[in-house]
Scaffold this active site. Sequence first.
Site, short mmCIF file in Angstrom:
data_model
loop_
_atom_site.label_atom_id
_atom_site.label_comp_id
_atom_site.label_asym_id
_atom_site.label_seq_id
_atom_site.Cartn_x
_atom_site.Cartn_y
_atom_site.Cartn_z
N GLY A 13 -3.03 61.18 76.48
CA GLY A 13 -2.82 59.95 77.26
C GLY A 13 -2.29 60.18 78.67
N ARG A 17 2.39 53.65 81.82
CA ARG A 17 3.63 52.86 81.79
C ARG A 17 4.81 53.64 82.36
NH1 ARG A 17 2.84 51.08 75.66
NH2 ARG A 17 1.45 52.89 75.76
N LYS A 24 2.72 62.24 80.45
CA LYS A 24 3.89 61.70 79.73
C LYS A 24 4.53 62.72 78.82
CE LYS A 24 3.13 58.59 76.36
NZ LYS A 24 2.95 57.24 75.78
N GLY A 141 3.32 48.64 67.07
CA GLY A 141 2.38 47.99 66.17
C GLY A 141 3.15 47.45 64.96
N ASN A 171 4.97 50.30 62.86
CA ASN A 171 4.26 51.55 62.65
C ASN A 171 4.85 52.59 63.63
OD1 ASN A 171 2.21 53.54 62.40
ND2 ASN A 171 1.08 52.60 64.10
N TYR A 334 30.05 78.09 94.81
CA TYR A 334 28.63 78.26 94.49
C TYR A 334 28.36 79.74 94.27
CZ TYR A 334 23.69 78.97 94.92
OH TYR A 334 22.41 79.38 94.66
C1 UD1 Z 1 1.00 53.55 69.33
C2 UD1 Z 1 0.43 52.77 68.13
C3 UD1 Z 1 1.44 51.73 67.67
C4 UD1 Z 1 2.76 52.40 67.33
C5 UD1 Z 1 3.26 53.26 68.48
C6 UD1 Z 1 4.43 54.13 68.03
C7 UD1 Z 1 -2.02 52.70 68.44
C8 UD1 Z 1 -3.17 51.87 68.85
N1 UD1 Z 1 -0.81 52.11 68.52
O1 UD1 Z 1 1.14 52.67 70.42
O2 UD1 Z 1 0.98 51.04 66.54
O3 UD1 Z 1 3.72 51.43 66.98
O4 UD1 Z 1 2.23 54.16 68.95
O5 UD1 Z 1 4.99 54.84 69.09
O6 UD1 Z 1 -2.22 53.83 68.05
N2 UD1 Z 1 -3.40 59.12 73.24
C9 UD1 Z 1 -4.50 59.94 73.31
N3 UD1 Z 1 -5.69 59.42 73.72
C10 UD1 Z 1 -5.84 58.10 74.04
C11 UD1 Z 1 -4.71 57.26 73.95
C12 UD1 Z 1 -3.50 57.80 73.53
O7 UD1 Z 1 -4.40 61.14 73.02
O8 UD1 Z 1 -6.96 57.70 74.39
C13 UD1 Z 1 -2.10 59.69 72.81
C14 UD1 Z 1 -0.99 59.54 73.84
O9 UD1 Z 1 -0.90 60.69 74.65
C15 UD1 Z 1 0.25 59.38 72.95
C16 UD1 Z 1 -0.28 58.82 71.64
O10 UD1 Z 1 -1.69 59.01 71.65
O11 UD1 Z 1 0.88 60.62 72.70
C17 UD1 Z 1 0.02 57.34 71.46
O12 UD1 Z 1 -0.51 56.59 72.53
P1 UD1 Z 1 0.35 55.45 73.25
O13 UD1 Z 1 -0.44 54.93 74.39
O14 UD1 Z 1 1.72 55.94 73.52
O15 UD1 Z 1 0.38 54.35 72.09
P2 UD1 Z 1 1.45 53.18 71.91
O16 UD1 Z 1 1.08 52.05 72.80
O17 UD1 Z 1 2.81 53.71 72.01
MG MG Z 2 3.55 55.56 72.61
#
Ligand code: UD1
Ligand code: MG
Length: 417
Positions: A13, A17, A24, A141, A171, A334
């Site tokens: 990701g 945000r 991140k 979630g 979740n 220092y």
């Molecule tokens: C996600 C969950 C949510 C949960 C939360 C817990 C989903 C749709 N939602 O939301 O239910 O409560 O985590 O922290 O899964 N990533 C990828 N490829 C992508 C998108 C994301 O590898 O296309 C990776 C990101 O780098 C990250 C992880 O997946 O490490 C989670 O993605 P993030 O965008 O943080 O999901 P949340 O909105 O936090």
């Molecule tokens: Mg997340």
Amino acid sequence: MNKNIAAIILAAGKSVRMKSDIPKVLHPVCGRPCLSYVLDLVYALKLKNIIAVLGHKHQSVKKLLKSSIKVVLQKRLLGTADAVKEAMPLLKNFKGTVLVLYADNPLLKKETIKKLLEHHIKNNLDATLLTTKIDKPSGYGRVLRDKYASICGIVEEKDADDFQKDIQEINTGIICFNKDRLLDSLKHVRPNNRKKEYYLTDTIGVLYKKGFLLDSVKINDINEALGINSRQDLAKANSIMQKRINEELMQKGITIVDPDSTFISYGAKIGRDSTIYPFTVIESNVRIGKSCFIGPFVHLREGTVLGDDIMAGNFLEVVRSKISSGTLLKHVGYIGDSQIGRMVNIGAGTVIANFDGKKKNITVIKDRAFIGCDTVLVAPVKIGKCARTGAGTVVTKNKNVPDGTTVVGVPARPLKK
Ligand code: UD1
Ligand code: MG
């Protein structure tokens, strides 16, 4: 080696945000990238199959991975289900449990993951969620349950109605799947949601509709669930991790006078009976011996190695320096790129001028030397055994002070007796 469990770590990701140019998962939590904590969890499980899904700035993220981890690139960041889908071809001949972990989840403990896996495998479940209850669960979630209280799906905050938003069970993002069920359910996930993404969480609803066995393991410590999505989450994770690090050090016999104002990075080593006073920052690869007194207001930076019985601070910065046992650096100064011997006294206000504008230079101070208050040592320079500098002395570059000699003034000259 655990042959029947594979792990997929999602780390592709962006930092939308976080509003960051740095991925991140590379943002540090107590001096260590967030992703490294998640990697520790899978290393502890001794799995043969570990797959990391990388995407955004993947070259820099890849550097953190052991070579045994297989890497897939998610071409377009279409969501968590798409990320898992990319990893599945690497598990073509694998049968068993697939554990999905999110790399933005650094506070999870390995005991928790073990508990989740055990529950999943023992009960022969098709998918098992790691969940927890949070009073104000915004951002996560929500776990949906049917009239028999069985899990029937997950709804993301953005897509939840007011009733669903009131659900406190969330979740954590950590899910165990039976591999075949995961593969099959991924085919049915569609981006029909506010973010137009393929959500991994939608696989749960798919599996429920097909009548597969779903369950959850609840964690009691809600801190473990923290996913880092914003700078606020990052600050929260830092403070929780800092508490854990300080607790562990105290457990080992180190006195931390005020844990809330003491910032010790992951990996710093401190010997028994040392005391750390408030407002001290100790970075990752710092080593401190036994019975030292550090702080208040001390910054020990990378490559600082202190022997035993050292008093360092108030108001001191040390970087890339080795200081041997019994040396005192009690007030203001220092010290950079230095090797300081045993039983040396570094007077108040001593400054090592290690940087000449182009490169960092080395300073050596031998055993039992006495550096007077407000001395400036312009590196590279050597101060001999039992040598002394008077208050306010400036020892210039390469003007080494022989053993037993006292120098004074600016520039330093031997003191005439
Ligand atoms: C996600 C969950 C949510 C949960 C939360 C817990 C989903 C749709 N939602 O939301 O239910 O409560 O985590 O922290 O899964 N990533 C990828 N490829 C992508 C998108 C994301 O590898 O296309 C990776 C990101 O780098 C990250 C992880 O997946 O490490 C989670 O993605 P993030 O965008 O943080 O999901 P949340 O909105 O936090
Ligand atoms: Mg997340």
